[in-house]
Design an enzyme around this catalytic site. Structure first.
Site, PDB file in Angstrom:
ATOM      1  N   TYR A 129     -21.338 -18.815 -12.868  1.00 43.08           N
ATOM      2  CA  TYR A 129     -20.795 -17.991 -11.779  1.00 43.08           C
ATOM      3  C   TYR A 129     -20.051 -18.904 -10.825  1.00 43.08           C
ATOM      4  O   TYR A 129     -20.630 -19.831 -10.259  1.00 43.08           O
ATOM      5  CB  TYR A 129     -21.933 -17.254 -11.064  1.00 43.08           C
ATOM      6  CG  TYR A 129     -21.458 -16.197 -10.063  1.00 43.08           C
ATOM      7  CD1 TYR A 129     -20.218 -15.578 -10.185  1.00 43.08           C
ATOM      8  CD2 TYR A 129     -22.274 -15.795  -9.013  1.00 43.08           C
ATOM      9  CE1 TYR A 129     -19.803 -14.605  -9.285  1.00 43.08           C
ATOM     10  CE2 TYR A 129     -21.869 -14.817  -8.106  1.00 43.08           C
ATOM     11  CZ  TYR A 129     -20.634 -14.224  -8.245  1.00 43.08           C
ATOM     12  OH  TYR A 129     -20.211 -13.258  -7.348  1.00 43.08           O
TER      13      TYR A 129
ATOM     14  N   HIS B 177     -29.993  -7.096 -11.846  1.00 43.55           N
ATOM     15  CA  HIS B 177     -31.021  -7.967 -11.284  1.00 43.55           C
ATOM     16  C   HIS B 177     -32.251  -7.159 -10.882  1.00 43.55           C
ATOM     17  O   HIS B 177     -32.179  -5.941 -10.703  1.00 43.55           O
ATOM     18  CB  HIS B 177     -30.527  -8.654 -10.003  1.00 43.55           C
ATOM     19  CG  HIS B 177     -29.187  -9.306 -10.094  1.00 43.55           C
ATOM     20  ND1 HIS B 177     -28.984 -10.535 -10.688  1.00 43.55           N
ATOM     21  CD2 HIS B 177     -27.962  -8.916  -9.644  1.00 43.55           C
ATOM     22  CE1 HIS B 177     -27.697 -10.869 -10.584  1.00 43.55           C
ATOM     23  NE2 HIS B 177     -27.058  -9.901  -9.957  1.00 43.55           N
TER      24      HIS B 177
ATOM     25  N   ASP C  34     -24.304  -4.736 -12.176  1.00 49.53           N
ATOM     26  CA  ASP C  34     -24.639  -5.656 -11.085  1.00 49.53           C
ATOM     27  C   ASP C  34     -25.612  -5.028 -10.086  1.00 49.53           C
ATOM     28  O   ASP C  34     -25.780  -5.532  -8.974  1.00 49.53           O
ATOM     29  CB  ASP C  34     -23.401  -6.190 -10.348  1.00 49.53           C
ATOM     30  CG  ASP C  34     -23.736  -7.380  -9.450  1.00 49.53           C
ATOM     31  OD1 ASP C  34     -24.608  -8.174  -9.833  1.00 49.53           O
ATOM     32  OD2 ASP C  34     -23.159  -7.496  -8.354  1.00 49.53           O
TER      33      ASP C  34
ATOM     34  N   TYR D  79     -30.144 -15.610   1.071  1.00 47.98           N
ATOM     35  CA  TYR D  79     -30.200 -14.249   1.623  1.00 47.98           C
ATOM     36  C   TYR D  79     -31.558 -13.650   1.293  1.00 47.98           C
ATOM     37  O   TYR D  79     -32.235 -14.103   0.359  1.00 47.98           O
ATOM     38  CB  TYR D  79     -29.081 -13.367   1.044  1.00 47.98           C
ATOM     39  CG  TYR D  79     -29.172 -13.129  -0.456  1.00 47.98           C
ATOM     40  CD1 TYR D  79     -29.951 -12.094  -0.987  1.00 47.98           C
ATOM     41  CD2 TYR D  79     -28.495 -13.949  -1.363  1.00 47.98           C
ATOM     42  CE1 TYR D  79     -30.053 -11.884  -2.356  1.00 47.98           C
ATOM     43  CE2 TYR D  79     -28.582 -13.740  -2.729  1.00 47.98           C
ATOM     44  CZ  TYR D  79     -29.370 -12.701  -3.216  1.00 47.98           C
ATOM     45  OH  TYR D  79     -29.463 -12.510  -4.571  1.00 47.98           O
TER      46      TYR D  79
ATOM     47  N   ARG E  50     -28.605 -19.615 -16.118  1.00 48.31           N
ATOM     48  CA  ARG E  50     -27.462 -19.378 -15.242  1.00 48.31           C
ATOM     49  C   ARG E  50     -27.212 -20.596 -14.375  1.00 48.31           C
ATOM     50  O   ARG E  50     -28.133 -21.108 -13.739  1.00 48.31           O
ATOM     51  CB  ARG E  50     -27.761 -18.179 -14.356  1.00 48.31           C
ATOM     52  CG  ARG E  50     -26.561 -17.664 -13.590  1.00 48.31           C
ATOM     53  CD  ARG E  50     -26.975 -16.511 -12.698  1.00 48.31           C
ATOM     54  NE  ARG E  50     -25.842 -15.700 -12.310  1.00 48.31           N
ATOM     55  CZ  ARG E  50     -25.840 -14.911 -11.244  1.00 48.31           C
ATOM     56  NH1 ARG E  50     -26.906 -14.818 -10.478  1.00 48.31           N
ATOM     57  NH2 ARG E  50     -24.769 -14.204 -10.930  1.00 48.31           N
TER      58      ARG E  50
ATOM     59  N   HIS F  68     -25.464  -6.896 -17.014  1.00 47.04           N
ATOM     60  CA  HIS F  68     -25.606  -7.717 -15.805  1.00 47.04           C
ATOM     61  C   HIS F  68     -26.254  -6.883 -14.704  1.00 47.04           C
ATOM     62  O   HIS F  68     -25.623  -6.009 -14.117  1.00 47.04           O
ATOM     63  CB  HIS F  68     -24.260  -8.256 -15.310  1.00 47.04           C
ATOM     64  CG  HIS F  68     -24.409  -9.196 -14.150  1.00 47.04           C
ATOM     65  ND1 HIS F  68     -24.485 -10.570 -14.302  1.00 47.04           N
ATOM     66  CD2 HIS F  68     -24.555  -8.974 -12.821  1.00 47.04           C
ATOM     67  CE1 HIS F  68     -24.634 -11.138 -13.122  1.00 47.04           C
ATOM     68  NE2 HIS F  68     -24.681 -10.191 -12.194  1.00 47.04           N
TER      69      HIS F  68
ATOM     70  N   ARG G 189     -21.811 -19.998  -1.175  1.00 47.65           N
ATOM     71  CA  ARG G 189     -22.618 -19.234  -0.222  1.00 47.65           C
ATOM     72  C   ARG G 189     -23.969 -18.825  -0.819  1.00 47.65           C
ATOM     73  O   ARG G 189     -24.819 -18.295  -0.121  1.00 47.65           O
ATOM     74  CB  ARG G 189     -21.847 -17.997   0.264  1.00 47.65           C
ATOM     75  CG  ARG G 189     -21.642 -16.969  -0.763  1.00 47.65           C
ATOM     76  CD  ARG G 189     -20.805 -15.776  -0.307  1.00 47.65           C
ATOM     77  NE  ARG G 189     -20.275 -15.121  -1.489  1.00 47.65           N
ATOM     78  CZ  ARG G 189     -20.956 -14.285  -2.268  1.00 47.65           C
ATOM     79  NH1 ARG G 189     -22.187 -13.958  -1.959  1.00 47.65           N
ATOM     80  NH2 ARG G 189     -20.403 -13.769  -3.338  1.00 47.65           N
TER      81      ARG G 189
HETATM   82  O1  LIG Z   1     -21.710 -12.364  -5.356  1.00 49.83           O
HETATM   83  C1  LIG Z   1     -22.935 -12.334  -5.115  1.00 49.83           C
HETATM   84  O2  LIG Z   1     -23.396 -12.354  -3.953  1.00 49.83           O
HETATM   85  C2  LIG Z   1     -23.881 -12.310  -6.244  1.00 49.83           C
HETATM   86  C3  LIG Z   1     -25.152 -12.842  -6.051  1.00 49.83           C
HETATM   87  C4  LIG Z   1     -25.979 -12.957  -7.119  1.00 49.83           C
HETATM   88  C5  LIG Z   1     -27.284 -13.611  -6.998  1.00 49.83           C
HETATM   89  O3  LIG Z   1     -27.716 -13.843  -5.871  1.00 49.83           O
HETATM   90  O4  LIG Z   1     -27.851 -13.920  -8.057  1.00 49.83           O
HETATM   91  O5  LIG Z   1     -25.619 -12.502  -8.351  1.00 49.83           O
HETATM   92  C6  LIG Z   1     -24.402 -11.916  -8.569  1.00 49.83           C
HETATM   93  O6  LIG Z   1     -24.132 -11.544  -9.719  1.00 49.83           O
HETATM   94  C7  LIG Z   1     -23.501 -11.825  -7.496  1.00 49.83           C
END
Ligand SMILES: O=C(O)c1cc(C(=O)O)oc(=O)c1
Length: 311
Positions: free
Chosen positions: A164, A40, A264, A56, A131, A38, A137
């Site tokens: 998620y 990004h 993460d 964001y 996903r 996991h 948020r």
């Molecule tokens: O908790 C978070 O802000 C967050 C955001 C993202 C995303 O913006 O994809 O991914 C994650 O795994 C966790």
């Protein structure tokens, strides 16, 4: 440009914490072939603009920077998950997959009108899942009927669904999730409130969800996000995030063949600190306490899900 700047005329969300530069080399000896399941990429914004509907604006975090971290931490492969700041524009993800030379797989975000051709292209690039995000948020809510249509389109490709959500939303979503016929992977253990009892009703519902649905897996990731009392993975700390350990260890021990772990990186939206990713890796032996559990968590499980064809 400093590592955490954002290019392409984008301005970071006020208070944004940039990823940690120069992480420690972990003490933990990673098993050969380990997968960071996991993480990004963000942009770079000048090349892959952030989506207009994003909630964001991050600092840039490129594929090359991710792969440098992979090597530094001792991972062999990555699973790159589409970040919400890119919406359903998967170009940064696909570019990263191409650059990985087969050492990364992807999880994309798609809309209900996605075509078979588009899905085939994503598959060719290395995408193996979609996903669905229910964290308010981060995204505007998509009706579950639309998500059901997406499941029908991706199931024939052998893909899975990553979900998620926050623990308080599981009761409402339980039936929808239980009806998904493909494999399902829950991000960050469904975000338990770790000030509550791991034996209490809230985490109990999550454990029941996994028990009742043998197609459900979870990432036992993000202690830095879930922790309230720390200590933080900074300044050489070898026992970080002890308040999250009972939750993650519980899941690893009951479902050793359905757990995954990831950094993460670059840790979007953290508010109070940014972990040293080397010390974050040193959290792993606290939750997977034998070499057998570590091998399944870091190597066997992610490979079964993302590289089932073998090397
Ligand atoms: O908790 C978070 O802000 C967050 C955001 C993202 C995303 O913006 O994809 O991914 C994650 O795994 C966790």
């Amino acid at each position: 440009m400093a590592h955490g700047d954002t290019s392409g005329g984008f301005e970071k969300t006020p208070g944004w914490l940039d990823w940690y530069d120069g992480p420690a080399t972990p003490h933990f000896r990673m098993p050969a072939g380990a997968v960071d399941a996991h993480c990004h990429v963000f942009g770079p914004g000048a090349q892959f603009p952030y989506a207009p509907e994003r909630k964001y604006t991050p600092c840039d975090a490129s594929a090359d920077q991710l792969f440098a971290l992979r090597d530094q931490l001792g991972f062999e492969r990555n699973v790159i998950v589409q970040a919400t700041c890119h919406g359903a524009d998967n170009r940064a993800l696909v570019d990263a997959l191409h650059r990985s030379g087969g050492r990364a797989r992807g999880v994309a975000t798609v809309r209900r009108d996605v075509t078979e051709e588009q899905l085939a292209e994503l598959h060719e690039a290395g995408v193996r899942g979609v996903r669905f995000n229910f964290v308010k948020r981060l995204v505007d809510r998509v009706p579950t009927e639309s998500l059901g249509e997406i499941v029908e389109k991706i199931a024939p490709l052998g893909w899975h669904v990553v979900i998620y959500f926050e623990a308080e939303d599981l009761p409402d979503l339980y039936d929808f999730f239980s009806g998904i016929p493909t494999d399902v992977v829950v991000d960050h253990m469904g975000r338990p409130d770790v000030t509550k009892d791991p034996d209490g009703p809230e985490f109990g519902l999550f454990l029941r969800f996994m028990r009742e649905n043998p197609n459900v897996w979870t990432k036992v990731s993000c202690p830095e996000r879930l922790s309230v009392t720390g200590p933080r993975a900074l300044d050489g700390e070898q026992h970080a995030y002890t308040d999250v350990v009972p939750f993650a260890r519980r899941v690893v021990e009951e479902f050793p063949d359905r757990v995954l772990w990831g950094t993460d990186w670059p840790h979007p939206n953290l508010k109070d600190h940014m972990p040293d990713d080397g010390l974050l890796v040193d959290y792993i032996p606290q939750i997977a306490t034998s070499s057998d559990l570590q091998q399944r968590l870091l190597v066997d499980n992610p490979r079964r899900l993302y590289w089932p064809e073998g090397d």
